[in-house]
Design an enzyme around this catalytic site. Structure first.
Site, mmCIF file in Angstrom:
data_model
loop_
_atom_site.group_PDB
_atom_site.id
_atom_site.type_symbol
_atom_site.label_atom_id
_atom_site.label_comp_id
_atom_site.label_asym_id
_atom_site.label_seq_id
_atom_site.Cartn_x
_atom_site.Cartn_y
_atom_site.Cartn_z
ATOM 1 C CE1 TYR A 139 -18.259 15.928 22.679
ATOM 2 C CE2 TYR A 139 -18.720 13.828 23.503
ATOM 3 C CZ TYR A 139 -18.539 15.190 23.784
ATOM 4 O OH TYR A 139 -18.270 15.513 25.039
ATOM 5 C CE LYS A 167 -20.960 18.334 23.579
ATOM 6 N NZ LYS A 167 -21.246 17.177 24.779
#
Length: 296
Positions: A139, A167
């Protein structure tokens, strides 16, 4: 078509429902998850991410949420548990607990506040990936953590057999394109306005807060693009922009706006936990108007 991914393609960053007195609402979580993977257009769910208010939920609550949602959705969707923290040892503990609770993957954010150098960041991710048997989604959100996962670091991390996805909230289209082109990582837009642009350069899909309320429209944009109907994809993308702007770029965190709109629609969500505060009546009415316009 996007590559096969262990995390899904149209992924909702699900809110964590709370009761009126601020306790974890597992029944509400099950009902919301069922809706999201049924009529809501989502084939994956991220639990206990930023939208899921992970900084204010306890370890036991995070595990209970995974178990409840896994029971509700079965094999209809992939469940990715947010396990990131600023402490590598704690992150490993959370990852192992998520695996035991039934998650299909884990989302690991860059260690925040301490701002470690790139090799330390890489070692943090490798340590977590070595500790579990689940696929790991990196992330990258430097606006919140203070530190970027540089593209060169992602290229090295992609060599790990369990580091499988990203992400991306970096707003670096060149860097993102390079990682997509040079690795087999399942790449996800984490910034709503880039869902379609990143798909156009090879991303797998998105991890979306707006999908809590508008998943079918977001999914329709990707579906149209993937069958070559680019004008239709653009139309879907543009149609949801007013709601996206109100939810994500008008001064309140996406968690707050998502819960305000879910509440206005009579859906599970409940209050936010402090230090966040609820949206006021004026903002909630504007959100509801923008949502209603999607069906006109």
């Amino acid at each position: 078509m996007p590559p096969t991914s262990p995390f899904g393609r149209t992924v909702c960053a699900m809110v964590t429902p709370f009761t009126a007195d601020g306790e974890l609402d597992l029944d509400g979580a099950q009902r919301l998850a069922d809706r999201l993977v049924g009529e809501g257009g989502c084939d994956g769910l991220v639990l206990s991410g930023t939208t899921g208010e992970s900084p204010t939920t306890g370890d036991a609550e995070k595990s209970a949420l995974v178990r409840a949602v896994a029971e509700a959705v079965g094999d209809r969707a992939r469940i990715t548990a947010g396990v990131g923290s600023a402490d590598t040892r704690h992150t490993v503990e959370l990852a192992r607990a998520a695996e035991k609770a039934g998650a299909h993957g884990v989302l690991v954010v860059t260690p925040y506040y301490s701002r470690p150098p790139q090799e330390d960041i890489a070692e943090h991710f490798r340590t977590v990936a070595d500790a579990v048997g689940l696929p790991v989604m990196l992330y990258d959100i430097p606006g919140r953590t203070g530190t970027r996962i540089e593209p060169a670091t992602m290229l090295r991390l992609a060599e790990h057999p369990r580091i499988a996805g990203v992400k991306d909230c970096s707003y670096d289209l060149l860097g993102s394109s390079k990682v997509i082109a040079e690795t087999g990582l399942a790449y996800y837009s984490g910034s709503e306005e880039l869902n379609l642009p990143l798909r156009a350069v090879g991303a797998t899909g998105y991890v979306s807060t707006v999908a809590n309320v508008a998943g079918p429209v977001l999914a329709a944009a990707l579906d149209a693009f993937d069958r070559g109907a680019t004008a239709e994809a653009t139309a879907h993308h543009q149609r949801v922009l007013p709601l996206t702007e109100l939810m994500m770029a008008a001064g309140l965190p996406g968690t707050v706006t998502a819960k305000a709109l879910l509440g206005a629609l009579g859906l599970p969500g409940g209050p936010v936990r402090a230090p966040l505060r609820p949206a006021d009546a004026e903002r909630t009415a504007a959100l509801l108007d923008a949502y209603s316009a999607l069906s006109r």
